[in-house]
Scaffold this motif. Sequence first.
Motif, PDB file in Angstrom:
ATOM      1  N   GLU A 100       0.782  -0.899   0.051  1.00 26.16           N
ATOM      2  CA  GLU A 100      -0.026   0.016   0.210  1.00 26.16           C
ATOM      3  C   GLU A 100       0.643   1.339   0.161  1.00 26.16           C
ATOM      4  OE1 GLU A 100      -3.398   2.241   2.716  1.00 26.16           O
ATOM      5  OE2 GLU A 100      -2.530   0.953   3.709  1.00 26.16           O
ATOM      6  N   ILE A 101       1.480   1.549   0.643  1.00 25.08           N
ATOM      7  CA  ILE A 101       2.699   2.339   0.861  1.00 25.08           C
ATOM      8  C   ILE A 101       3.939   2.603  -0.475  1.00 25.08           C
ATOM      9  CG2 ILE A 101       4.914   3.050   2.218  1.00 25.08           C
ATOM     10  CD1 ILE A 101       4.247   1.858   4.757  1.00 25.08           C
ATOM     11  N   GLU A 102       4.000   1.243  -0.705  1.00 21.11           N
ATOM     12  CA  GLU A 102       4.734   1.426  -1.934  1.00 21.11           C
ATOM     13  C   GLU A 102       3.888   2.292  -3.182  1.00 21.11           C
ATOM     14  OE1 GLU A 102       7.320  -1.363  -5.211  1.00 21.11           O
ATOM     15  OE2 GLU A 102       7.322  -1.769  -3.143  1.00 21.11           O
ATOM     16  N   LEU A 103       2.908   2.029  -3.412  1.00 22.49           N
ATOM     17  CA  LEU A 103       1.752   2.675  -5.073  1.00 22.49           C
ATOM     18  C   LEU A 103       1.039   4.332  -4.328  1.00 22.49           C
ATOM     19  CD1 LEU A 103      -0.884  -1.512  -5.069  1.00 22.49           C
ATOM     20  CD2 LEU A 103       1.428   0.108  -6.467  1.00 22.49           C
ATOM     21  N   LEU A 104       0.958   4.041  -3.247  1.00 27.19           N
ATOM     22  CA  LEU A 104       0.411   5.038  -2.797  1.00 27.19           C
ATOM     23  C   LEU A 104       1.789   6.708  -2.990  1.00 27.19           C
ATOM     24  CD1 LEU A 104      -1.650   4.804   0.587  1.00 27.19           C
ATOM     25  CD2 LEU A 104      -2.195   5.959  -1.640  1.00 27.19           C
ATOM     26  N   LEU A 105       2.720   5.657  -2.692  1.00 29.43           N
ATOM     27  CA  LEU A 105       4.343   6.398  -3.095  1.00 29.43           C
ATOM     28  C   LEU A 105       4.103   6.851  -4.529  1.00 29.43           C
ATOM     29  CD1 LEU A 105       7.080   5.659  -0.029  1.00 29.43           C
ATOM     30  CD2 LEU A 105       5.797   8.194  -0.422  1.00 29.43           C
ATOM     31  N   LYS A 122      -8.904  23.444  -4.974  1.00 31.67           N
ATOM     32  CA  LYS A 122      -8.536  22.575  -3.891  1.00 31.67           C
ATOM     33  C   LYS A 122      -8.865  21.603  -3.980  1.00 31.67           C
ATOM     34  CE  LYS A 122      -9.590  22.497   1.209  1.00 31.67           C
ATOM     35  NZ  LYS A 122     -10.157  24.389   1.771  1.00 31.67           N
ATOM     36  N   PRO A 123      -9.672  21.066  -4.541  1.00 34.85           N
ATOM     37  CA  PRO A 123      -9.791  19.555  -4.651  1.00 34.85           C
ATOM     38  C   PRO A 123      -8.835  18.384  -4.632  1.00 34.85           C
ATOM     39  CG  PRO A 123     -12.572  20.379  -5.522  1.00 34.85           C
ATOM     40  CD  PRO A 123     -11.064  21.063  -5.075  1.00 34.85           C
ATOM     41  N   ILE A 124      -7.849  19.672  -5.872  1.00 40.69           N
ATOM     42  CA  ILE A 124      -6.526  18.347  -6.228  1.00 40.69           C
ATOM     43  C   ILE A 124      -5.908  18.630  -5.123  1.00 40.69           C
ATOM     44  CG2 ILE A 124      -5.001  18.798  -7.459  1.00 40.69           C
ATOM     45  CD1 ILE A 124      -6.781  19.875  -9.975  1.00 40.69           C
ATOM     46  N   ARG A 125      -5.638  19.420  -4.459  1.00 36.12           N
ATOM     47  CA  ARG A 125      -4.665  19.682  -3.185  1.00 36.12           C
ATOM     48  C   ARG A 125      -4.550  18.512  -1.906  1.00 36.12           C
ATOM     49  NH1 ARG A 125      -3.282  26.301  -2.512  1.00 36.12           N
ATOM     50  NH2 ARG A 125      -2.573  26.662  -4.610  1.00 36.12           N
ATOM     51  N   LEU A 126      -6.347  18.653  -1.826  1.00 35.29           N
ATOM     52  CA  LEU A 126      -6.855  17.396  -1.055  1.00 35.29           C
ATOM     53  C   LEU A 126      -6.331  16.261  -1.073  1.00 35.29           C
ATOM     54  CD1 LEU A 126     -10.302  19.237   0.334  1.00 35.29           C
ATOM     55  CD2 LEU A 126      -8.272  19.484   1.407  1.00 35.29           C
ATOM     56  N   ILE A 127      -6.577  15.816  -2.951  1.00 38.73           N
ATOM     57  CA  ILE A 127      -6.060  14.211  -2.839  1.00 38.73           C
ATOM     58  C   ILE A 127      -4.719  14.460  -2.659  1.00 38.73           C
ATOM     59  CG2 ILE A 127      -5.595  13.273  -4.810  1.00 38.73           C
ATOM     60  CD1 ILE A 127      -7.891  14.617  -5.813  1.00 38.73           C
ATOM     61  N   LEU A 128      -3.798  14.832  -3.263  1.00 39.77           N
ATOM     62  CA  LEU A 128      -2.841  14.682  -2.033  1.00 39.77           C
ATOM     63  C   LEU A 128      -2.742  14.980  -1.310  1.00 39.77           C
ATOM     64  CD1 LEU A 128       0.555  13.810  -3.061  1.00 39.77           C
ATOM     65  CD2 LEU A 128       0.918  16.760  -2.740  1.00 39.77           C
ATOM     66  N   THR A 129      -2.852  15.815   0.068  1.00 39.20           N
ATOM     67  CA  THR A 129      -2.645  16.213   1.265  1.00 39.20           C
ATOM     68  C   THR A 129      -3.364  14.592   1.973  1.00 39.20           C
ATOM     69  OG1 THR A 129      -4.731  17.241   1.166  1.00 39.20           O
ATOM     70  CG2 THR A 129      -2.634  18.045   1.843  1.00 39.20           C
ATOM     71  N   ARG A 130      -4.112  13.788   1.489  1.00 38.24           N
ATOM     72  CA  ARG A 130      -4.860  13.645   2.059  1.00 38.24           C
ATOM     73  C   ARG A 130      -3.682  11.804   1.827  1.00 38.24           C
ATOM     74  NH1 ARG A 130      -9.655  14.286  -0.562  1.00 38.24           N
ATOM     75  NH2 ARG A 130     -11.324  16.045   0.480  1.00 38.24           N
ATOM     76  N   GLN A 131      -3.358  11.311   0.549  1.00 37.48           N
ATOM     77  CA  GLN A 131      -2.585   9.826   0.719  1.00 37.48           C
ATOM     78  C   GLN A 131      -1.339  10.826   1.070  1.00 37.48           C
ATOM     79  OE1 GLN A 131      -4.167   7.977  -1.139  1.00 37.48           O
ATOM     80  NE2 GLN A 131      -6.018   9.626  -1.219  1.00 37.48           N
ATOM     81  N   LEU A 132      -0.879  11.870   1.312  1.00 41.59           N
ATOM     82  CA  LEU A 132       0.304  11.827   2.067  1.00 41.59           C
ATOM     83  C   LEU A 132      -0.088  11.719   3.760  1.00 41.59           C
ATOM     84  CD1 LEU A 132       1.352  14.677   0.717  1.00 41.59           C
ATOM     85  CD2 LEU A 132       2.306  13.350   0.891  1.00 41.59           C
ATOM     86  N   ASP A 133      -1.164  12.048   4.608  1.00 43.59           N
ATOM     87  CA  ASP A 133      -1.758  11.596   5.506  1.00 43.59           C
ATOM     88  C   ASP A 133      -1.980   9.971   6.203  1.00 43.59           C
ATOM     89  OD1 ASP A 133      -1.948  13.807   6.648  1.00 43.59           O
ATOM     90  OD2 ASP A 133      -4.118  14.415   5.756  1.00 43.59           O
ATOM     91  N   LYS A 134      -2.253   9.403   4.676  1.00 44.36           N
ATOM     92  CA  LYS A 134      -2.510   7.740   4.909  1.00 44.36           C
ATOM     93  C   LYS A 134      -1.238   7.489   5.180  1.00 44.36           C
ATOM     94  CE  LYS A 134      -6.125   6.207   1.990  1.00 44.36           C
ATOM     95  NZ  LYS A 134      -6.644   5.966   0.625  1.00 44.36           N
ATOM     96  N   ILE A 135      -0.009   7.850   3.524  1.00 43.51           N
ATOM     97  CA  ILE A 135       1.299   6.839   4.187  1.00 43.51           C
ATOM     98  C   ILE A 135       1.359   7.448   5.771  1.00 43.51           C
ATOM     99  CG2 ILE A 135       3.324   7.275   2.826  1.00 43.51           C
ATOM    100  CD1 ILE A 135       1.365   8.210   0.748  1.00 43.51           C
TER     101      ILE A 135
END
Length: 175
Positions: A100-105, A122-135
């Motif tokens: 999961e981490i490898e795919l999200l990175l 903003k939605p485009i920015r939030l997509i990245l920030t959510r993935q960073l939180d998930k990682i």
Amino acid sequence: MSITTYGLQQIKKELQHLPQEQLAELCLRLVRYKKENKELLAYLLFESHNEQDFMESIKAEAGFMFSQLPAQSYFTAKGLRKILKMLTKYTKFIGTKPAEIELLLNFCQNYLQYVVRQTSYKPIRLILTRQLDKIKTSIGKLHEDLQFDYSQEYNKFLDDADSKLPWINKKSYLL
């Protein structure tokens, strides 16, 4: 009238008592009804023995989808969500945190490469920030050795993102 829903333990016990032919029939019947069930069974039968090649093909497919993202912000956000939906599905199939981490990175690195950097949508920015939180949370759940390896890769990505994206606050995502 509704059908009684049994728990996973009860179903597991019942499946252990069935003969092999009947079990195969049940699997084929289950696969008929949902595309995701069919994909999962195909992964388990044909791809699970070589997880690394499977992950490389997912990364290649995601990279291709990134290269096809439209220029308009709204449609870019829709495309990013579609890529994430695909990655989430395959992550469930593989079933390990390192995958999961490898795919999200990989998703985040493709994001840096293909998505417009100066976007104010903003939605485009939030997509990245959510993935960073998930990682960040997923790395915390790993064994110490793996945590060290992935945290170095994650922090390297954050350095790169901080230099390329003016709107990202690196300090709030550091491990």
